[in-house]
Scaffold this motif. Structure first.
Motif: not given
Length: 526
Positions: A74-82
């Motif tokens: 699953q991948g979410d384009a808007d997930e913030r890594l920091t």
């Protein structure tokens, strides 16, 4: 075993013949029957926030000519890594591609009702930024691509190359930390018990050294599969009409393996699952599938003498229970500790009850074999909210360790694509250090204050005592200060005959299907 003792990796790991997949090129660089890489340094990254922060820095440091490959369930384009603006997955990967980094991704296309829209959005967004992220549906019916990996290779300095393998997707709910307050960018599909921001326990392995080349090979074999991305004509036509990239561009030639790490004592073997796709549709790199996850775990469990420590999302079924049960019967000093979710992630009768049935099957078998040597626990945070255990970790006798995407169930061992990184440390420190780190977290202690857990029997007792105090506090109405620790003792789920009977078809067909060829099913082998 003392920290000075060393381990013979060949006694614990699969050889090329034992892998059972003559079609793969994964082991081609390794001499003789050796199916592993030596001279590596592996660092366990516990919690999504730890992994995401490092991944952000590593990607931001890439330059023109470097390579970045990834796979995702699953991948979410808007997930913030920091957690900060500008650290969204699509922004970080998009900027890398714009700097001249060759960014390629394989994301499971997903079934309707799972993560299809989110994964399509990520693929489309990366495509607009110039990266190539394909939606991969080359799976068995009802299956998924569950591998989670990232490979970063540097054109001008291979000593900086790194690969990540484990259980953490680039998506919502994963960026939690040791406090387990949850990711503010949370999934909305979790069971109500986990709250609005589900606490999430997970792990990845950061690999430096020659094994990076092996992880890259896993990606390349899938990318270079000439089979079209989906055999379903409706899905294929829909994605084409939506403008999705349907044709993988050729990859550049693969660079040689990175050099061994100075002082690197970690031998790394990659274990995989690929299903038998049937009807002539098999992967060219895994005819009839690959079940080295099942074979590798089975070999290691048979060598266990004192402690098997497991963190797992599921822990289901007879097949998994049989492996552990036989080891418990053969080894009278062997103990098993398992840390799993208190509640299934899926609500509803088609989700919760079949998952409980799978857990019940595995737990009952083990506990009947050795009732005083098997303990299964869930976790809660300081506010009493259950922590969803998504980690896939297994540690055996402080020698053999695994961090990967595969769970202890038949689906992961036969039906979906999976990837685990196995480590045997010639210096003897890696597995014990990881075990004590996890023990300190679950007992709410400083990592320097777990001396009583150094021996396996001591850790078994410490977990037992801590859970008993917390369970007693809850049973007494939560009066007085909350005892330290996060462990809650779990019993096999109570399900009546009618509930078990009604749940069995959904469990066998939807939750824990069998992806083996017919002859292996008949012989019940992997």
């Amino acid at each position: 075993m003392t920290a000075q003792e060393t381990h013979d990796a060949g006694e614990w790991l699969l050889g090329k013949q034992e892998r059972g997949n003559p079609r793969t090129t994964l082991d081609d660089p390794h001499p003789g029957d050796q199916a592993w890489s030596e001279g590596n340094l592996v660092r366990p990254l516990i919690h999504g926030s730890t992994y995401f922060a490092e991944l952000y820095e590593r990607i931001e440091a890439t330059r023109e000519g470097d390579l970045l490959f990834f796979t995702d369930w699953q991948g979410d384009a808007d997930e913030r890594l920091t957690g900060e603006p500008g650290s969204e997955v699509v922004e970080v990967l998009g900027r890398a591609d714009e700097r001249g980094v060759d960014v390629r991704g394989l994301v499971w296309r997903s079934h309707l009702g799972f993560t299809a829209s989110e994964n399509r959005l990520l693929g489309k967004a990366l495509q607009k930024r110039g990266a190539e992220a394909l939606l991969d549906m080359r799976i068995r019916m009802g299956g998924s691509h569950h591998q989670k990996l990232v490979v970063i290779r540097h054109r001008d300095d291979p000593t900086r190359d790194v690969a990540y393998v484990g259980g953490i997707d680039l998506c919502h709910s994963r960026r939690d930390d040791i406090g387990h307050g949850g990711d503010q960018q949370a999934l909305t599909s979790m069971a109500d018990e986990y709250g609005d921001t589900p606490p999430w326990h997970d792990a990845m392995a950061a690999i430096s050294g020659p094994a990076v080349h092996d992880v890259e090979t896993v990606f390349r074999e899938r990318w270079e599969d000439p089979t079209r991305l989906s055999r379903n004509p409706i899905l294929f036509t829909k994605d084409r009409l939506l403008g999705m990239d349907m044709s993988p561009d050729p990859l550049p030639p693969q660079a040689p393996p990175p050099p061994p790490v100075d002082g690197g004592t970690h031998t790394v073997q990659l274990l995989r699952t690929y299903p038998n796709l049937r009807h002539g549709r098999d992967y060219p790199f895994a005819r009839g599938g690959e079940r080295s996850v099942a074979r590798g775990y089975t070999k290691a469990v048979r060598k266990a003498r004192r402690l098997i420590y497991v963190e797992d999302q599921y822990l289901w079924g007879h097949h998994v229970g049989d492996v552990f049960t036989q080891a418990l019967r053969d080894q009278p000093d062997l103990h098993i500790i398992a840390v799993v979710p208190i509640y299934p992630d899926l609500p509803g009768a088609l989700g919760r009850v079949p998952e409980q049935l799978g857990r019940r099957r595995a737990m009952l078998e083990m506990m009947r074999a050795a009732p005083d040597r098997v303990a299964v626990y869930g976790l809660e945070n300081a506010t009493g909210t259950p922590i969803y255990v998504h980690a896939k970790v297994c540690l055996i006798d402080d020698t053999w360790s695994s961090i990967g995407s595969d769970n202890f169930n038949r689906r992961s061992w036969t039906h979906d694509s999976e990837l685990s990184a196995i480590v045997v440390d010639s210096a003897g420190d890696y597995a014990r250090s990881l075990r004590l780190t996890l023990a300190a977290e679950h007992l709410d202690r400083d990592p320097a204050e777990v001396d009583d857990c150094f021996d396996p029997e001591g850790m078994y007792a410490a977990f037992q005592d801590s859970a008993a105090r917390l369970d007693e506090w809850h049973a007494g109405g939560r009066v007085g200060p909350r005892p330290p620790g996060r462990l809650r003792r779990l019993a096999p789920p109570e399900l009546g005959l009618v509930a078990r009977t009604l749940a069995l078809p959904a469990y066998l067909v939807l939750h824990d299907p069998d992806g083996r060829p017919g002859p292996l099913r008949k012989r019940d082998e992997f």
